[in-house]
Write an enzyme that holds these catalytic residues in place. Structure first.
Site, PDB file in Angstrom:
ATOM      1  N   GLY A  26       0.820  -1.201   0.000  1.00  0.00           N
ATOM      2  CA  GLY A  26       0.000   0.000   0.000  1.00  0.00           C
ATOM      3  C   GLY A  26       0.856   1.254   0.000  1.00  0.00           C
ATOM      4  O   GLY A  26       2.085   1.211  -0.044  1.00  0.00           O
ATOM      5  N   PHE A  27       0.191   2.376   0.073  1.00  0.00           N
ATOM      6  CA  PHE A  27       0.860   3.670  -0.007  1.00  0.00           C
ATOM      7  C   PHE A  27       1.863   3.876   1.133  1.00  0.00           C
ATOM      8  O   PHE A  27       3.074   3.975   0.914  1.00  0.00           O
ATOM      9  CB  PHE A  27      -0.207   4.767  -0.032  1.00  0.00           C
ATOM     10  CG  PHE A  27       0.290   6.150   0.274  1.00  0.00           C
ATOM     11  CD1 PHE A  27       1.352   6.692  -0.424  1.00  0.00           C
ATOM     12  CD2 PHE A  27      -0.316   6.902   1.263  1.00  0.00           C
ATOM     13  CE1 PHE A  27       1.821   7.975  -0.143  1.00  0.00           C
ATOM     14  CE2 PHE A  27       0.136   8.181   1.546  1.00  0.00           C
ATOM     15  CZ  PHE A  27       1.199   8.710   0.852  1.00  0.00           C
ATOM     16  N   ILE A  28       1.400   3.881   2.365  1.00  0.00           N
ATOM     17  CA  ILE A  28       2.313   4.089   3.496  1.00  0.00           C
ATOM     18  C   ILE A  28       3.227   2.884   3.669  1.00  0.00           C
ATOM     19  O   ILE A  28       4.432   3.014   3.898  1.00  0.00           O
ATOM     20  CB  ILE A  28       1.530   4.364   4.800  1.00  0.00           C
ATOM     21  CG1 ILE A  28       0.677   5.625   4.672  1.00  0.00           C
ATOM     22  CG2 ILE A  28       2.504   4.526   5.976  1.00  0.00           C
ATOM     23  CD1 ILE A  28      -0.193   5.915   5.885  1.00  0.00           C
TER      24      ILE A  28
ATOM     25  N   ASP B 222       0.200  -8.661   1.458  1.00  0.00           N
ATOM     26  CA  ASP B 222      -0.798  -7.718   0.963  1.00  0.00           C
ATOM     27  C   ASP B 222      -1.714  -8.461  -0.001  1.00  0.00           C
ATOM     28  O   ASP B 222      -1.242  -9.211  -0.852  1.00  0.00           O
ATOM     29  CB  ASP B 222      -0.117  -6.549   0.236  1.00  0.00           C
ATOM     30  CG  ASP B 222      -1.005  -5.320   0.130  1.00  0.00           C
ATOM     31  OD1 ASP B 222      -2.124  -5.446  -0.421  1.00  0.00           O
ATOM     32  OD2 ASP B 222      -0.590  -4.245   0.582  1.00  0.00           O
TER      33      ASP B 222
ATOM     34  N   GLY C 237      -3.800  -2.004  -2.265  1.00  0.00           N
ATOM     35  CA  GLY C 237      -2.381  -1.829  -2.565  1.00  0.00           C
ATOM     36  C   GLY C 237      -2.068  -2.258  -3.992  1.00  0.00           C
ATOM     37  O   GLY C 237      -2.946  -2.724  -4.734  1.00  0.00           O
TER      38      GLY C 237
ATOM     39  N   ALA D 162      -1.705   0.449  13.024  1.00  0.00           N
ATOM     40  CA  ALA D 162      -2.099   1.679  12.344  1.00  0.00           C
ATOM     41  C   ALA D 162      -3.590   1.915  12.534  1.00  0.00           C
ATOM     42  O   ALA D 162      -4.430   1.159  12.029  1.00  0.00           O
ATOM     43  CB  ALA D 162      -1.768   1.583  10.857  1.00  0.00           C
TER      44      ALA D 162
ATOM     45  N   TYR E 127     -16.195   2.242   9.921  1.00  0.00           N
ATOM     46  CA  TYR E 127     -14.732   2.243   9.849  1.00  0.00           C
ATOM     47  C   TYR E 127     -14.147   2.771  11.160  1.00  0.00           C
ATOM     48  O   TYR E 127     -13.232   2.174  11.739  1.00  0.00           O
ATOM     49  CB  TYR E 127     -14.263   3.098   8.678  1.00  0.00           C
ATOM     50  CG  TYR E 127     -12.759   3.220   8.573  1.00  0.00           C
ATOM     51  CD1 TYR E 127     -11.997   2.146   8.148  1.00  0.00           C
ATOM     52  CD2 TYR E 127     -12.107   4.403   8.906  1.00  0.00           C
ATOM     53  CE1 TYR E 127     -10.616   2.243   8.042  1.00  0.00           C
ATOM     54  CE2 TYR E 127     -10.732   4.508   8.814  1.00  0.00           C
ATOM     55  CZ  TYR E 127      -9.995   3.433   8.379  1.00  0.00           C
ATOM     56  OH  TYR E 127      -8.630   3.521   8.299  1.00  0.00           O
TER      57      TYR E 127
ATOM     58  N   LYS F  40     -11.800   0.557  13.768  1.00  0.00           N
ATOM     59  CA  LYS F  40     -10.434   0.949  14.144  1.00  0.00           C
ATOM     60  C   LYS F  40     -10.328   1.172  15.659  1.00  0.00           C
ATOM     61  O   LYS F  40      -9.289   0.887  16.255  1.00  0.00           O
ATOM     62  CB  LYS F  40     -10.008   2.216  13.393  1.00  0.00           C
ATOM     63  CG  LYS F  40      -9.937   2.066  11.882  1.00  0.00           C
ATOM     64  CD  LYS F  40      -9.080   0.894  11.437  1.00  0.00           C
ATOM     65  CE  LYS F  40      -7.602   1.134  11.583  1.00  0.00           C
ATOM     66  NZ  LYS F  40      -6.793   0.016  11.048  1.00  0.00           N
TER      67      LYS F  40
END
Length: 325
Positions: free
Chosen positions: A10-12, A31, A36, A121, A153, A157
């Site tokens: 993914g991005f991060i 992943d 991603g 995260a 969401y 989290k």
């Protein structure tokens, strides 16, 4: 050191993988590529030195056997795998809940079994409908009704955070929770509702920049390399375990002003167009008007402060999209 990054394509996650490879570590990635992309890792796999220390598994974190093997192998786990982006969550509510809750539970159970340090995260979404600023890690949580799936969401989290902290309390697990506030940079796309790449892409192609609602909702933005630096500092700090940390920017801007700033930087003839929420999203969508973090806790513990301001962030994202053509 062996580093496991769930969601590492993914991005991060891909930026984090790159940072540890540069440091000389072995990096293991799992992943499922739902959000991603292997393209995010292609430049690392093409590097002869990095390729020897980068191990990529395309699979879901719900595959217990693969997860067992990878967590047992590695020294530190960064759990970045999650459903991301407002649009993706609204389109895939059940999958998002399963990945965020069941997947995180499996990661934490195995980290506790093998006594591996883990960074979870989380997201600024957990704060919910607060309008005050700055948001502090000990603030109360205010959500909308369960009929508004935007909050599924946030709730999932928050359960991830509770589970991590419970493992720390009961099992002594070295678990760290971070709440990301709008991380931005190269390799991020606008596909799942990420605002800066979407607006930059629209400006570069001469399309109207679409801003939802009245555009007065405000955010801060953090450059991805600053975020990577912050999480790497936290996993090295002995006092970070069992704690929750905001990681975010300090320059607050309305989305409407952000759009005009992007038009000016790009030199585009695009117009900024306001679109009512009800035309852009399902009826169960609800937005937050303001989201500004306090990063004092992170700064006091690690000395961290973001080094890339909003203008520099936008310049870097614009350059990335121009080079993609």
């Amino acid at each position: 050191m062996r580093i496991l990054i769930t969601g590492g394509a993914g991005f991060i996650g891909s930026h984090l993988a790159e940072a540890y490879l540069k440091q000389g570590d072995e990096v293991y990635v799992i992943d499922d590529l739902s959000t991603g992309s292997l393209d995010n890792l292609a430049h690392l796999q093409a590097n002869e030195e990095y390729a020897k220390r980068l191990f990529v598994h395309v699979d879901t974190i719900l595959n217990h056997d693969i997860l067992l093997q990878m967590i047992g192998t590695c020294d530190v786990v960064f759990h970045m795998a999650a459903a991301v982006g407002v649009q993706y969550i609204l389109d895939n509510p059940l999958r998002s809940i399963r990945i965020n809750i069941r997947g995180t539970e499996m990661v934490l159970d195995l980290c506790a079994k093998f006594k591996k340090k883990v960074l979870i995260a989380s997201s600024s979404e957990v704060y919910g409908k607060h309008l005050h600023a700055p948001l502090v890690e000990t603030d109360n949580i205010i959500y909308g009704p369960s009929s508004k799936f935007r909050w599924s969401y946030a709730a999932s989290k928050l359960m991830d955070e509770f589970t991590a902290l419970a493992h720390h309390r009961e099992n002594g697990l070295e678990a760290i929770v971070v709440r990301f506030f709008n991380t931005v940079g190269p390799r991020q796309t606008g596909t799942y509702g990420m605002v800066i790449p979407r607006l930059v892409s629209q400006a570069l192609t001469g399309k109207d920049l679409t801003v939802y609602g009245d555009g007065e909702q405000s955010r801060t933005f953090t450059y991805v390399e600053d975020v990577v630096k912050a999480v790497m500092l936290l996993v090295k700090h002995p006092e970070a375990a069992g704690e929750v940390f905001n990681i975010g920017g300090v320059e607050e801007i309305s989305i409407k002003d952000l759009a005009y700033k992007i038009v000016e930087k790009v030199g585009s003839s695009s117009q900024v167009k306001l679109i009512p929420y009800e035309e852009a999203f399902p009826a169960d969508f609800e937005d937050m008007q303001r989201r500004l973090p306090s990063i004092e806790k992170l700064k006091n513990l690690t000395g961290y402060a973001p080094t890339t301001d909003l203008n520099a962030i936008l310049d870097k994202v614009i350059e990335f999209f121009r080079n993609k053509k």
